[in-house]
Design an enzyme around this catalytic site. Structure first.
Site, PDB file in Angstrom:
ATOM      1  N   GLU A  84      84.925  31.436  20.179  1.00 20.69           N
ATOM      2  CA  GLU A  84      84.078  31.147  20.800  1.00 20.69           C
ATOM      3  C   GLU A  84      83.149  30.105  21.083  1.00 20.69           C
ATOM      4  O   GLU A  84      84.365  28.828  21.312  1.00 20.69           O
ATOM      5  CB  GLU A  84      82.847  31.470  19.569  1.00 20.69           C
ATOM      6  CG  GLU A  84      82.396  33.125  18.351  1.00 20.69           C
ATOM      7  CD  GLU A  84      81.933  32.515  17.666  1.00 20.69           C
ATOM      8  OE1 GLU A  84      80.826  33.980  17.935  1.00 20.69           O
ATOM      9  OE2 GLU A  84      81.001  32.129  17.561  1.00 20.69           O
ATOM     10  N   GLY A 155      86.296  23.104  15.788  1.00 19.98           N
ATOM     11  CA  GLY A 155      87.716  23.371  15.456  1.00 19.98           C
ATOM     12  C   GLY A 155      87.483  21.336  16.059  1.00 19.98           C
ATOM     13  O   GLY A 155      86.305  21.009  15.462  1.00 19.98           O
ATOM     14  N   CYS A 339      76.440  24.919  18.074  1.00 17.45           N
ATOM     15  CA  CYS A 339      77.187  24.362  17.728  1.00 17.45           C
ATOM     16  C   CYS A 339      78.059  24.218  16.027  1.00 17.45           C
ATOM     17  O   CYS A 339      76.387  23.744  15.333  1.00 17.45           O
ATOM     18  CB  CYS A 339      77.636  22.848  18.113  1.00 17.45           C
ATOM     19  SG  CYS A 339      77.448  23.268  20.660  1.00 17.45           S
TER      20      CYS A 339
HETATM   21  N1  SAH Z   1      84.471  19.060  14.634  1.00 15.42           N
HETATM   22  C1  SAH Z   1      83.370  18.328  14.990  1.00 15.42           C
HETATM   23  C2  SAH Z   1      83.030  18.712  16.426  1.00 15.42           C
HETATM   24  C3  SAH Z   1      83.098  20.654  16.295  1.00 15.42           C
HETATM   25  S1  SAH Z   1      80.911  20.507  14.699  1.00 15.42           S
HETATM   26  C4  SAH Z   1      82.137  17.977  14.757  1.00 15.42           C
HETATM   27  O1  SAH Z   1      82.485  17.977  13.325  1.00 15.42           O
HETATM   28  O2  SAH Z   1      81.500  16.830  14.749  1.00 15.42           O
HETATM   29  C5  SAH Z   1      80.110  19.920  16.204  1.00 15.42           C
HETATM   30  C6  SAH Z   1      78.395  19.580  15.517  1.00 15.42           C
HETATM   31  O3  SAH Z   1      77.757  20.721  14.820  1.00 15.42           O
HETATM   32  C7  SAH Z   1      78.564  18.717  14.451  1.00 15.42           C
HETATM   33  O4  SAH Z   1      77.979  17.297  14.639  1.00 15.42           O
HETATM   34  C8  SAH Z   1      78.455  19.540  13.071  1.00 15.42           C
HETATM   35  O5  SAH Z   1      78.559  18.811  12.029  1.00 15.42           O
HETATM   36  C9  SAH Z   1      77.191  20.449  13.868  1.00 15.42           C
HETATM   37  N2  SAH Z   1      77.022  21.881  12.779  1.00 15.42           N
HETATM   38  C10 SAH Z   1      77.771  22.468  12.239  1.00 15.42           C
HETATM   39  N3  SAH Z   1      77.569  23.073  10.862  1.00 15.42           N
HETATM   40  C11 SAH Z   1      76.168  23.259  11.383  1.00 15.42           C
HETATM   41  C12 SAH Z   1      75.360  24.399  11.227  1.00 15.42           C
HETATM   42  N4  SAH Z   1      75.350  25.068  10.553  1.00 15.42           N
HETATM   43  N5  SAH Z   1      73.827  23.882  12.129  1.00 15.42           N
HETATM   44  C13 SAH Z   1      73.616  23.329  12.218  1.00 15.42           C
HETATM   45  N6  SAH Z   1      74.908  22.130  13.097  1.00 15.42           N
HETATM   46  C14 SAH Z   1      76.000  22.390  12.648  1.00 15.42           C
HETATM   47 FE1  SF4 Z   2      85.515  21.116  11.554  1.00 17.44          FE
HETATM   48 FE2  SF4 Z   2      82.778  22.238  11.170  1.00 17.44          FE
HETATM   49 FE3  SF4 Z   2      83.175  19.864  10.111  1.00 17.44          FE
HETATM   50 FE4  SF4 Z   2      83.277  19.989  12.848  1.00 17.44          FE
HETATM   51  S1  SF4 Z   2      81.322  19.979  11.625  1.00 17.44           S
HETATM   52  S2  SF4 Z   2      85.214  19.309  11.077  1.00 17.44           S
HETATM   53  S3  SF4 Z   2      84.228  21.770  12.884  1.00 17.44           S
HETATM   54  S4  SF4 Z   2      84.755  21.837   9.858  1.00 17.44           S
END
Ligand code: SAH
Ligand code: SF4
Length: 349
Positions: A84, A155, A339
């Site tokens: 996505e 990812g 995200c």
């Molecule tokens: N894997 C990388 C990039 C993708 S996640 C990382 O973790 O940085 C992108 C962002 O979305 C991260 O900061 C993550 O912690 C946040 N995120 C994950 N789950 C979320 C949720 N349920 N609500 C809001 N942000 C979330």
């Molecule tokens: Fe992977 Fe989600 Fe953790 Fe980012 S926040 S490292 S996408 S499991």
């Protein structure tokens, strides 16, 4: 499209070397959507190519629009994996695409919908880049263009470093998509070797760290990667990044109600940042309010969204201690478009 394959096909067809460049301009710069529309190459060649190579690596499966204008697209890879991406329309005119770098994720943070999905495989440079192209074509039809790209979808970008780097170079290519490096941001959960490599790059791409907790205990609980790269290893490498690049570090802090949002934790965060000279000098704490997600069985998960008063106290502590912070406005809540909520598992969620 797979350009290595295209190059081979053009050679086999005995086409002149400049053909590849012509096709690149047509697709990456002029955003043509199909061999038929590439009118700077002969008709016969267009027809041959259409038979020999798929135009897109990704197939658009579904699309959902949020009330605030955010659009989430679900794509299928050639081997049938769901990924996505989201287009976010900011009020100031920015048009940001949030791309996935892997199908699923190995890191498995406890609050993240992608993590719950398990890991399938890394995406190729073309699969990453095509997510942006897809929205760029749509925006072009509206008289607009992509202004920013964030690697914050499904990812962990630094566990797919080479392809992420190649995708960044494709985005930045002056004779192609031509998106400025400063308009690109990569977010990592804290893969130390990846941050070290990123520091050595001679580009101006932005770095964001998903910190989410100021102590090892808590961070390890919600982000298992902290057991491999604890704060004592992570923070100096980030400090070094700021020192060597002189670029502002984005510190992402996801506020989970009752877990990491107390005044004491705000103070511990201030102390942690204060220990590192360069991070103190050039960083921005990006507060993200947790978006509740559903697990694979459709149940709402166990974390809570922090209440407004707690949030205000947390923010005041940061302000009082002269920490730069912003609150990330969450787009596309009604389509699970935030995200970290990109799960690609269910077309109706
Ligand atoms: N894997 C990388 C990039 C993708 S996640 C990382 O973790 O940085 C992108 C962002 O979305 C991260 O900061 C993550 O912690 C946040 N995120 C994950 N789950 C979320 C949720 N349920 N609500 C809001 N942000 C979330
Ligand atoms: Fe992977 Fe989600 Fe953790 Fe980012 S926040 S490292 S996408 S499991």
């Amino acid at each position: 499209m797979d350009w290595d394959k295209l190059q081979k096909i053009l050679e086999e067809l005995g086409e002149p070397a400049y053909r590849l460049q012509q096709i690149k301009l047509a697709i990456y710069r002029d955003l043509k959507d199909g061999f038929n529309f590439i009118d700077n190459i002969p008709q016969g060649l267009r027809e041959s190519l259409a038979k020999l190579i798929p135009f897109n690596e990704l197939t658009l499966k579904t699309e959902r629009k949020a009330a605030d204008g955010a659009i989430k697209r679900l794509f299928l890879t050639a081997d049938g994996l769901a990924i996505e991406s989201v287009l976010i329309k900011h009020e100031d005119g920015r048009r940001t695409v949030c791309v996935s770098t892997e199908a699923g994720c190995q890191i498995n943070c406890s609050f993240c919908a992608t993590g719950h999905l398990g890991f399938k495989r890394v995406l190729t440079q073309y699969e990453i880049f095509e997510q942006v192209l897809s929205f760029a074509r749509y925006l072009k039809s509206q008289g607009e263009r992509v202004t920013n790209v964030v690697f914050m979808g499904m990812g962990e970008p630094f566990l797919n470093y080479d392809n992420v780097k190649k995708a960044i170079l494709l985005l930045n290519d002056k004779d192609g998509f031509n998106l400025g490096q400063r308009h690109i941001s990569v977010s990592t959960s804290g893969i130390v070797p990846g941050i070290e490599t990123f520091t050595k790059e001679t580009w101006q791409v932005n770095l964001a760290i998903s910190l989410h907790a100021p102590t090892n205990d808590l961070r390890s609980k919600i982000m298992p990667i902290n057991k491999t790269y604890p704060l004592a290893q992570l923070m100096p490498v980030l400090d070094d990044y700021v020192l060597k690049t002189n670029r502002k570090l984005m510190i992402e802090y996801l506020l989970l109600g009752g877990l990491n949002d107390s005044p004491k934790q705000a103070e511990t965060l201030v102390e942690l940042i204060g220990k590192y000279k360069n991070i103190s000098r050039l960083s921005m704490v990006n507060l993200i309010v947790y978006n509740a997600t559903k697990d694979n069985y459709g149940h709402w998960d166990t974390f809570k969204t922090p209440d407004a008063n707690t949030l205000k106290i947390f923010e005041d502590i940061l302000s009082k201690n002269k920490i730069n912070w912003t609150r990330r406005v969450s787009f596309g809540r009604d389509i699970s478009g935030a995200c970290g909520q990109l799960a690609g598992r269910n077309l109706s969620d």
